[in-house]
Design a protein around this motif. Structure first.
Motif, mmCIF file in Angstrom:
data_model
loop_
_atom_site.group_PDB
_atom_site.id
_atom_site.type_symbol
_atom_site.label_atom_id
_atom_site.label_comp_id
_atom_site.label_asym_id
_atom_site.label_seq_id
_atom_site.Cartn_x
_atom_site.Cartn_y
_atom_site.Cartn_z
ATOM 1 N N ILE A 10 0.814 -1.112 0.149
ATOM 2 C CA ILE A 10 -0.121 -0.101 -0.050
ATOM 3 C C ILE A 10 0.710 1.284 0.011
ATOM 4 N N PHE A 11 0.577 2.104 -1.021
ATOM 5 C CA PHE A 11 1.375 3.347 -0.950
ATOM 6 C C PHE A 11 0.286 4.344 -0.573
ATOM 7 N N THR A 12 0.632 5.452 0.341
ATOM 8 C CA THR A 12 -0.079 6.571 0.640
ATOM 9 C C THR A 12 0.617 7.805 0.740
ATOM 10 N N ASP A 13 -0.234 8.780 0.352
ATOM 11 C CA ASP A 13 0.173 10.264 0.439
ATOM 12 C C ASP A 13 -0.001 10.313 2.031
ATOM 13 N N LEU A 14 0.651 11.525 2.472
ATOM 14 C CA LEU A 14 0.305 11.963 3.781
ATOM 15 C C LEU A 14 -0.655 13.253 3.960
ATOM 16 N N ASP A 15 -0.267 14.317 3.806
ATOM 17 C CA ASP A 15 -1.211 15.352 4.041
ATOM 18 C C ASP A 15 -2.465 15.725 3.178
ATOM 19 N N GLY A 16 -3.421 15.578 3.922
ATOM 20 C CA GLY A 16 -4.873 15.466 3.401
ATOM 21 C C GLY A 16 -5.397 13.992 3.316
ATOM 22 N N SER A 17 -4.464 13.126 3.531
ATOM 23 C CA SER A 17 -4.716 11.610 3.290
ATOM 24 C C SER A 17 -4.580 10.993 4.432
ATOM 25 N N LEU A 18 -3.456 10.235 4.722
ATOM 26 C CA LEU A 18 -3.308 9.518 6.035
ATOM 27 C C LEU A 18 -3.181 10.681 7.148
ATOM 28 N N LEU A 19 -2.806 11.938 6.753
ATOM 29 C CA LEU A 19 -2.608 12.811 7.937
ATOM 30 C C LEU A 19 -3.768 13.957 7.581
ATOM 31 N N ASP A 20 -4.443 14.464 8.762
ATOM 32 C CA ASP A 20 -5.493 15.508 8.438
ATOM 33 C C ASP A 20 -4.774 16.669 8.019
ATOM 34 N N HIS A 21 -5.645 17.274 7.140
ATOM 35 C CA HIS A 21 -5.382 18.492 6.598
ATOM 36 C C HIS A 21 -4.957 19.576 7.438
ATOM 37 N N HIS A 22 -5.507 19.665 8.678
ATOM 38 C CA HIS A 22 -5.359 21.003 9.472
ATOM 39 C C HIS A 22 -4.430 20.810 10.632
ATOM 40 N N ASP A 23 -4.673 19.561 11.255
ATOM 41 C CA ASP A 23 -3.730 19.332 12.538
ATOM 42 C C ASP A 23 -2.859 18.246 12.344
ATOM 43 N N TYR A 24 -2.601 17.372 11.143
ATOM 44 C CA TYR A 24 -1.700 16.577 10.857
ATOM 45 C C TYR A 24 -1.723 15.132 11.744
ATOM 46 N N SER A 25 -3.069 14.844 12.147
ATOM 47 C CA SER A 25 -3.269 13.766 12.680
ATOM 48 C C SER A 25 -3.640 12.691 12.198
ATOM 49 N N TRP A 26 -3.056 11.441 12.836
ATOM 50 C CA TRP A 26 -3.504 10.295 11.965
ATOM 51 C C TRP A 26 -4.560 9.317 12.680
ATOM 52 N N GLN A 27 -4.779 9.694 13.927
ATOM 53 C CA GLN A 27 -5.499 8.913 14.840
ATOM 54 C C GLN A 27 -6.647 8.092 14.506
ATOM 55 N N PRO A 28 -7.713 8.649 13.481
ATOM 56 C CA PRO A 28 -8.819 7.956 13.001
ATOM 57 C C PRO A 28 -8.247 6.742 12.188
ATOM 58 N N ALA A 29 -7.243 6.785 11.640
ATOM 59 C CA ALA A 29 -6.921 5.637 10.732
ATOM 60 C C ALA A 29 -6.061 4.724 11.545
ATOM 61 N N GLN A 30 -5.652 4.927 12.917
ATOM 62 C CA GLN A 30 -4.931 4.071 13.697
ATOM 63 C C GLN A 30 -5.586 2.504 13.713
ATOM 64 N N PRO A 31 -6.948 2.211 13.807
ATOM 65 C CA PRO A 31 -7.350 0.947 13.669
ATOM 66 C C PRO A 31 -6.845 0.169 12.406
ATOM 67 N N TRP A 32 -6.952 0.869 11.368
ATOM 68 C CA TRP A 32 -6.265 0.296 9.972
ATOM 69 C C TRP A 32 -4.576 -0.041 9.992
ATOM 70 N N LEU A 33 -3.938 0.892 10.595
ATOM 71 C CA LEU A 33 -2.888 0.866 10.660
ATOM 72 C C LEU A 33 -2.395 -0.446 11.519
ATOM 73 N N ASP A 34 -3.149 -0.611 12.629
ATOM 74 C CA ASP A 34 -3.053 -1.651 13.352
ATOM 75 C C ASP A 34 -3.213 -3.072 12.394
ATOM 76 N N LYS A 35 -4.284 -3.151 11.905
ATOM 77 C CA LYS A 35 -4.664 -4.054 10.976
ATOM 78 C C LYS A 35 -3.537 -4.557 9.980
ATOM 79 N N LEU A 36 -3.079 -3.657 9.307
ATOM 80 C CA LEU A 36 -1.686 -3.682 8.412
ATOM 81 C C LEU A 36 -0.501 -3.923 9.010
ATOM 82 N N SER A 37 -0.329 -3.606 10.255
ATOM 83 C CA SER A 37 0.879 -3.957 10.878
ATOM 84 C C SER A 37 0.936 -5.649 11.310
#
Length: 271
Positions: A10-37
């Protein structure tokens, strides 16, 4: 649709994608990050950010054993266990940063082009442009093969700048906030294809690639992968893909890491 235990990368962009556009947080994606890991699915950060920025994010995301793509594809960084005696840590496509800066300064002096790049300003100014802290902005200024620009001139001059850069072997790519100047042969799509081929060689079997991105500079990546997730962006740019396999393209209705998770939910089946 692929399963989580398929040979996925899986290839992922960061700003505005994995990272929130405003605060650079990725927390809403953490459940999927854990599954992929847990499934040992490679997650390859593919971004306009610099190697210095990505290295810090890789550490925070526990991805330090993965390759990453920086500066919109101009740089591919390979982890230590990928390297042999003849290999180098970075696969750089196109011109280096000093050459790019020299060309830009010369063109601006000659044609009075109205732009400012990171090399023209201080870390404080970059922080104001981006919303980063000054320390983070300093990392964003540690560039190897591309230069972000803000354009202040008219459309006619901009078209002239593009032609001038093309003659110098450089190109302009639109990002979320900036235009990025880099070598004509560089790009996220080319870097994704190069790394996908390396993964296939290492594994000795075909891989299934997926890409997630929200901006125009992600289009080449989204066209180079098997499955493409177009994340709703905080911009007005169209995101047309030149693909006939429309079932392999999903456009989210949520931005940032919420949309990122939505895309994985759509495509990946859990057994």
């Amino acid at each position: 649709m692929p399963y989580l235990d398929d040979p996925l990368i899986i290839f992922t962009d960061l700003d505005g994608s994995l990272l929130d556009h405003h605060d650079y947080s990725w927390q809403p994606a953490q459940p999927w990050l854990d599954k992929l890991s847990a499934a040992q699915v490679p997650l390859i950060l593919t971004t306009s950010k610099t190697s210095a920025e990505v290295a810090e994010l890789q550490s925070a995301l526990n991805l330090t054993q993965q390759p990453f793509i920086a500066e919109n594809g101009a740089i591919i960084h390979l982890p230590p266990d990928w390297r042999d005696e003849a290999a180098v840590p970075f696969h750089i496509s196109g011109a280096g940063y000093p050459e790019i800066r020299q060309i830009l300064v010369a063109l601006r002096q000659r044609y009075d082009f109205e732009f400012r790049g990171f090399g023209d300003v201080t870390a404080r100014q970059v922080a104001l442009w981006t919303g980063l802290t000054e320390e983070e902005a300093a990392l964003a200024m540690q560039r190897d093969a591309s230069e972000p620009l803000l354009w202040f001139g008219n459309d006619l001059d901009f078209a002239r700048l593009k032609k001038c850069l093309m003659r110098e072997g450089l190109s302009l790519t639109r990002g979320g906030r900036f235009w990025h100047v880099m070598g004509t042969g560089a790009g996220k799509g080319q870097a994704v294809q190069w790394l996908s081929d390396r993964y296939q060689q290492k594994r000795g079997q075909p891989v299934i690639s997926m890409g997630l991105g929200d901006g125009p500079n992600d289009l080449s990546m989204l066209e180079a992968v098997n499955y493409a997730v177009v994340i709703k962006g905080h911009h007005e740019h169209e995101m047309p893909l030149q693909r006939e396999d429309v079932a392999h393209v999903f456009r989210t209705d949520a931005p940032g890491p919420h949309g990122w998770s939505q895309g994985l939910n759509h495509f990946i089946t859990l057994r």
